[in-house]
Design an enzyme around this catalytic site. Structure first.
Site, PDB file in Angstrom:
ATOM      1  N   ASP A  52      90.979 121.675   7.908  1.00  0.00           N
ATOM      2  CA  ASP A  52      89.660 121.382   7.356  1.00  0.00           C
ATOM      3  C   ASP A  52      89.773 120.537   6.090  1.00  0.00           C
ATOM      4  OD1 ASP A  52      88.245 122.798   9.272  1.00  0.00           O
ATOM      5  OD2 ASP A  52      88.248 124.656   8.109  1.00  0.00           O
ATOM      6  N   TYR A 111     100.754 129.678   8.162  1.00  0.00           N
ATOM      7  CA  TYR A 111      99.945 129.257   7.018  1.00  0.00           C
ATOM      8  C   TYR A 111     100.278 130.117   5.802  1.00  0.00           C
ATOM      9  CZ  TYR A 111      96.794 126.469   9.970  1.00  0.00           C
ATOM     10  OH  TYR A 111      96.269 125.532  10.817  1.00  0.00           O
TER      11      TYR A 111
END
Length: 254
Positions: A52, A111
């Protein structure tokens, strides 16, 4: 057409995410334009994870097809030369077989989320952390995180605009630890829903603040209700740190 695998890092601050858009600058656009300038033909790159706006990557993986053989160091160095001054860097390039797919061949994605947990705001780390000025209990966050492991319906942590066909995901890792003023959240899964990591981090922050206990975090998951989720953690603290593939998928052709 020969296929190449690139490992790419980027600072997502200046970009409107990975995927090309009509008006805003994206990582995909910057990378494709750089490669096109040295191969002198249109190129399309495909990534392992579409980050994003504001999300960073230290180990994004992409694949692309070129119309001729190039030395892998030439692909890396020429792309980097044409990327300047964009905050994007190709760390490595390798030849792979035609069946390698950066997205669909991936076994696991990793992540990391960084929370700066101190009273004073960041100066050097601004744009790379979530600043939470009140005290957080990292041990309580870690204990709550363990209730989310395994295969579940993660609708409670899913963005309203998420396009995934199913909310079911298998979460393999969700660890929380304190290192000085920072709280680090490390998570791994084959795939994540849109906003899933940031939603989980925001909910774990509530556990660290004492506003939710371990059972409360599990209740959020079981509710499948996005309204029960904690605040969406800011994009700036999130980095894609790795993508795993089976050895066979990485084999050079021939």
């Amino acid at each position: 057409m020969p296929r190449y695998k690139l490992v790419v890092e980027y600072d997502g601050t200046a970009f409107a995410g990975w995927q090309r858009q009509a008006a805003d600058r994206t990582v995909q656009q910057a990378l494709e334009e750089a490669i096109e300038r040295f191969v002198n033909r249109p190129v399309r790159v495909h990534c392992a994870g579409r980050t994003d706006a504001g999300v960073h990557a230290s180990h994004q993986v992409v694949h692309l097809d070129l119309d001729r053989e190039w030395r892998t160091d030439t692909v890396r160095d020429a792309t980097n030369a044409h990327l300047r001054p964009e905050p994007v860097s190709v760390l490595s390039a390798a030849r792979v077989g035609p069946d390698f797919d950066a997205r669909h061949s991936a076994l696991k994605r990793h992540y990391r989320y960084r929370i700066l947990n101190r009273r004073s705001p960041p100066a050097l780390a601004r744009g790379y952390v979530w600043h939470v000025p009140w005290a957080l209990d990292a041990a309580a966050m870690h204990a709550a995180a363990q209730t989310l492991l395994g295969r579940h319906d993660f609708s409670a942590f899913r963005a309203a605009e998420c396009q995934a066909s199913s909310p079911l995901r298998t979460l393999d890792q969700l660890d929380v630890e304190r290192r000085g003023d920072e709280i680090l959240v490390a998570t791994s899964a084959r795939s994540f829903l849109h906003h899933q990591v940031r939603g989980m981090v925001g909910t774990l922050m509530l556990a660290g603040s004492g506003r939710l206990d371990t059972a409360g975090v599990r209740a959020v998951l079981d509710s499948r209700d996005r309204a029960r989720c904690g605040p969406l953690a800011p994009a700036a603290g999130l980095t894609l740190t790795g993508v795993d593939y089976p050895e066979a998928a990485l084999s050079a052709p021939g």
